[in-house]
Design a protein around this motif. Sequence first.
Motif: not given
Ligand code: SF4
Length: 321
Positions: A285-286, A245-246, A313, A283, A289, A291-292, A296, A301, A315
């Motif tokens: 966390f977006h 997870h990021p 996540c 998400c 993040c 990597k969003a 997201c 997720p 990803l």
């Molecule tokens: Fe990042 Fe998207 Fe994964 Fe959330 S779902 S941690 S925003 S890549």
Amino acid sequence: MTPPLLEMRDVTRSFEVSAGLLRRRRTLRAVNGVSLRLEKGEVLGLVGESGCGKSTIAKMLLGLLPPQSGAILLEGRSLAALDRKAVARRIQPVFQDPYSSLNPRKTVGAIIALPLRVHGIGDRRERRARVFAMMDRVGLAPRLHASFPSQLSGGQRQRVAIARALITAPEILICDEPTSALDVSVQSQILNLLQDLRRELGLTYLLISHNLAVVEHMATRVAVMYLGRIVEEAASETLFGRPRHPYTEALLASVLTPEPGLGLPDTGLGAAFPNPLEPPSGCAFHPRCPKAMPLCRGTPPPARSKDGARVECHLCAAAVP
Ligand code: SF4
């Protein structure tokens, strides 16, 4: 199949709080659909920044706060249906600040003996003998028996708190940031003491910390929490060797800060921890993040599990099918 020693099943807990200029009542969802299993003899590390819901989980597992939905089970039996005293004999806390958790007007001996008195264990002589034996076990000199908390160092106070927690021979310790109020030089002594006690007494720990360095030292399995949810969970080696997870990646990077024992981790994520009263969509966390993706922002997720590891996540959908 033997049930886990302690388990949370899809637990949710909210609080009503006053917020804003008009002091409107708002709902803060501190814990949002959390499932955790604590197996006998393991150390489960629970990590995340302040305000993510870790301490609410600690209070619920200690039976101090009921969940609003979901279940908490001790060896398969609902904690809510068990006698409070019986739960307290089996699950004990060790808190962050030993000074505020110790009665300043009581001596060390009286503080450690109190749970024995509450549970009606032993007579005066037996209790005294057990207290001295426990003081020896946690590394407190007998001469400190008549001392008051104000006369002790931070490390000695935490040893008193640990002795008090263990005096009724519980099976589980809920350690909520047990070293973060201590000097860096004392932290490893207390962590090593907790490790030794676990081995000698066959204890099981939930170790709550914002600091992954502390958790890496102790935990056999790690759960990473963000805004009320467990976003990643895996065996310690897996999580530290290959975080998925990021947010876990960012927390791991924070371990590389010069003094990881001090203060909140610098996650290097830029954007501040979001207001839990207004959690981000999709998400949570977006906004932070790196990597969003567009997906997201609107879609939470799903959880993916494989080989005992679990991650939330988008990803990771392919990586953990
Ligand atoms: Fe990042 Fe998207 Fe994964 Fe959330 S779902 S941690 S925003 S890549």
